[in-house]
Design a protein around this motif. Structure first.
Motif, short mmCIF file in Angstrom:
data_model
loop_
_atom_site.label_atom_id
_atom_site.label_comp_id
_atom_site.label_asym_id
_atom_site.label_seq_id
_atom_site.Cartn_x
_atom_site.Cartn_y
_atom_site.Cartn_z
N PRO A 22 58.55 -14.12 -2.50
CA PRO A 22 58.14 -15.44 -3.02
C PRO A 22 57.46 -16.30 -1.94
O PRO A 22 56.52 -17.03 -2.24
N ALA A 23 57.92 -16.19 -0.71
CA ALA A 23 57.31 -16.96 0.38
C ALA A 23 55.87 -16.50 0.63
O ALA A 23 54.97 -17.33 0.85
N GLU A 24 55.63 -15.19 0.57
CA GLU A 24 54.27 -14.66 0.76
C GLU A 24 53.35 -15.11 -0.37
O GLU A 24 52.20 -15.48 -0.14
N VAL A 25 53.87 -15.09 -1.59
CA VAL A 25 53.07 -15.53 -2.74
C VAL A 25 52.74 -17.00 -2.61
O VAL A 25 51.60 -17.42 -2.83
N LYS A 26 53.71 -17.82 -2.23
CA LYS A 26 53.47 -19.26 -2.08
C LYS A 26 52.43 -19.53 -1.01
O LYS A 26 51.53 -20.36 -1.20
N MET A 27 52.51 -18.84 0.13
CA MET A 27 51.53 -19.03 1.19
C MET A 27 50.12 -18.65 0.72
O MET A 27 49.14 -19.29 1.09
N MET A 28 50.03 -17.62 -0.09
CA MET A 28 48.74 -17.13 -0.55
C MET A 28 48.14 -18.03 -1.63
O MET A 28 46.93 -18.19 -1.72
N THR A 29 48.99 -18.65 -2.46
CA THR A 29 48.51 -19.35 -3.66
C THR A 29 48.55 -20.87 -3.55
O THR A 29 48.17 -21.55 -4.50
N THR A 30 48.99 -21.41 -2.43
CA THR A 30 49.16 -22.86 -2.30
C THR A 30 48.41 -23.39 -1.09
O THR A 30 48.42 -22.79 -0.02
N LYS A 31 47.76 -24.55 -1.29
CA LYS A 31 47.03 -25.18 -0.18
C LYS A 31 47.01 -26.69 -0.39
O LYS A 31 46.96 -27.17 -1.53
N GLN A 32 47.01 -27.43 0.70
CA GLN A 32 46.92 -28.88 0.64
C GLN A 32 45.50 -29.32 0.99
O GLN A 32 44.84 -28.71 1.84
N PHE A 33 45.06 -30.39 0.30
CA PHE A 33 43.72 -30.94 0.51
C PHE A 33 43.84 -32.42 0.83
O PHE A 33 44.68 -33.12 0.25
N GLU A 34 43.00 -32.89 1.74
CA GLU A 34 43.00 -34.30 2.10
C GLU A 34 42.13 -35.06 1.11
O GLU A 34 40.98 -35.39 1.38
N SER A 35 42.72 -35.30 -0.04
CA SER A 35 42.06 -36.05 -1.10
C SER A 35 43.10 -36.45 -2.13
O SER A 35 44.14 -35.79 -2.26
N ASP A 36 42.81 -37.51 -2.87
CA ASP A 36 43.77 -37.93 -3.89
C ASP A 36 43.75 -36.98 -5.09
O ASP A 36 42.79 -36.23 -5.29
N GLN A 37 44.80 -37.03 -5.87
CA GLN A 37 44.98 -36.11 -6.99
C GLN A 37 43.86 -36.19 -8.01
O GLN A 37 43.43 -35.17 -8.56
N ASP A 38 43.34 -37.38 -8.27
CA ASP A 38 42.29 -37.55 -9.27
C ASP A 38 41.02 -36.79 -8.89
O ASP A 38 40.43 -36.08 -9.71
N VAL A 39 40.61 -36.88 -7.63
CA VAL A 39 39.41 -36.18 -7.16
C VAL A 39 39.63 -34.67 -7.21
O VAL A 39 38.76 -33.92 -7.66
N VAL A 40 40.80 -34.22 -6.76
CA VAL A 40 41.09 -32.78 -6.75
C VAL A 40 41.13 -32.24 -8.18
O VAL A 40 40.57 -31.17 -8.46
N PHE A 41 41.76 -32.96 -9.09
CA PHE A 41 41.85 -32.53 -10.49
C PHE A 41 40.46 -32.35 -11.10
O PHE A 41 40.16 -31.32 -11.70
N GLU B 95 38.83 -17.50 -1.39
CA GLU B 95 37.51 -17.83 -1.94
C GLU B 95 37.60 -19.01 -2.90
O GLU B 95 36.76 -19.92 -2.88
N TRP B 96 38.63 -19.01 -3.76
CA TRP B 96 38.82 -20.13 -4.69
C TRP B 96 39.08 -21.42 -3.90
O TRP B 96 38.50 -22.47 -4.22
N PHE B 97 39.96 -21.37 -2.91
CA PHE B 97 40.26 -22.57 -2.13
C PHE B 97 39.05 -23.06 -1.36
O PHE B 97 38.82 -24.27 -1.27
N ASN B 98 38.25 -22.16 -0.81
CA ASN B 98 37.03 -22.57 -0.10
C ASN B 98 36.03 -23.23 -1.05
O ASN B 98 35.41 -24.24 -0.71
N SER B 99 35.88 -22.66 -2.24
CA SER B 99 34.98 -23.26 -3.25
C SER B 99 35.50 -24.63 -3.69
O SER B 99 34.72 -25.57 -3.89
N LEU B 100 36.82 -24.73 -3.84
CA LEU B 100 37.41 -26.01 -4.23
C LEU B 100 37.21 -27.05 -3.13
O LEU B 100 36.86 -28.20 -3.42
N GLN B 101 37.39 -26.66 -1.87
CA GLN B 101 37.16 -27.59 -0.75
C GLN B 101 35.72 -28.10 -0.76
O GLN B 101 35.47 -29.29 -0.58
N ALA B 102 34.77 -27.19 -1.00
CA ALA B 102 33.36 -27.59 -1.05
C ALA B 102 33.11 -28.56 -2.20
O ALA B 102 32.37 -29.55 -2.03
N GLU B 103 33.72 -28.32 -3.34
CA GLU B 103 33.54 -29.22 -4.49
C GLU B 103 34.18 -30.58 -4.23
O GLU B 103 33.63 -31.63 -4.60
N ILE B 104 35.33 -30.60 -3.58
CA ILE B 104 35.97 -31.88 -3.22
C ILE B 104 35.08 -32.67 -2.27
O ILE B 104 34.87 -33.88 -2.46
#
Length: 165
Positions: free
Chosen positions: A26-45, A148-157
Motif C-alpha cells: 500500500p505504501a508503494e501504491v500511495k507513493m506512485m499514485t499521489t502527489k502534492q501541487f502548489e496550487s489551490d484545490q479549485d485550480v487543480v480540479f 506522465e499524468w502528474f507531469n501533464s497535470l503540472q503543466a496544465e496547472i
C-alpha cells in the motif's frame, strides 16, 4: 518414471508461462499514485477536467465538494465484426478508466491521488447466434504512467496560473 518426468516438465513449462500478478505494498501504491501541487484545490480540479478532456476521456462524474472525478475512455475496434465472423472471437474495444481525488491541504497546496485502470471488451460467438461479451479491467501499476499524468497535470496547472496573472 518417464511419465512422472514428462508430467513435471509440462507442469514446469505451464507454471513458468503463467501471468504473474503485480503486487505492491500500500505504501508503494500511495507513493506512485499521489502527489502534492502548489496550487489551490479549485485550480487543480479544473486542470484535471481540462487534462482529461484533452486526452479524449469522457468525464462521468465531477464533484468539487468531495474532490472526486471519474472518467472513462473507449477505443472501438472497427474490425471486430469481421474478426468475430472469421475467428469466432474479437476484441471489441480497449477501455481505460481514470479516478482522481483532489484534497486541499491548505490554501496553497492540494494533494491529488490518481487511480488508473486499463481493460478490454471481447466478444465470442456462442450457440444459436448468441454473442457472449466479457470485460476485463486491471489497475495500472507502472510508475512512469502516473509520472506522465502528474507531469501533464503540472503543466496544465502552470498554464492556468499564467492565465490568471
Amino acid at each position: 518414471m518417464k511419465k512422472l518426468i514428462l508430467f513435471m516438465s509440462i507442469a514446469f513449462v505451464f507454471s513458468s508461462c503463467a501471468t504473474q500478478m503485480v503486487t505492491k505494498s500500500p505504501a508503494e501504491v500511495k507513493m506512485m499514485t499521489t502527489k502534492q501541487f502548489e496550487s489551490d484545490q479549485d485550480v487543480v480540479f479544473k486542470a484535471i477536467i481540462s487534462l482529461l478532456q484533452s486526452e479524449s476521456y469522457m468525464v462521468e462524474r465531477a464533484d468539487k465538494e468531495t474532490g472526486l472525478i471519474n472518467a472513462s475512455k473507449r477505443i472501438e475496434n472497427k474490425k471486430a465484426a469481421s474478426q468475430r465472423f472469421w475467428t469466432g472471437t474479437s476484441k471489441d474495444a480497449n477501455t481505460s478508466k481514470a479516478m482522481f481525488y483532489v484534497e486541499s491541504i491548505n490554501k496553497t497546496v492540494s494533494e491529488v491521488k490518481i487511480t488508473l485502470y486499463e481493460g478490454a471488451e471481447t466478444s465470442t460467438n456462442g450457440y444459436w447466434g448468441n454473442v457472449n461479451k466479457q470485460n476485463k479491467e486491471q489497475m495500472i501499476y507502472e510508475p512512469q504512467v502516473y509520472n506522465e499524468w502528474f507531469n501533464s497535470l503540472q503543466a496544465e496547472i502552470e498554464r492556468r496560473k499564467a492565465l490568471m496573472d
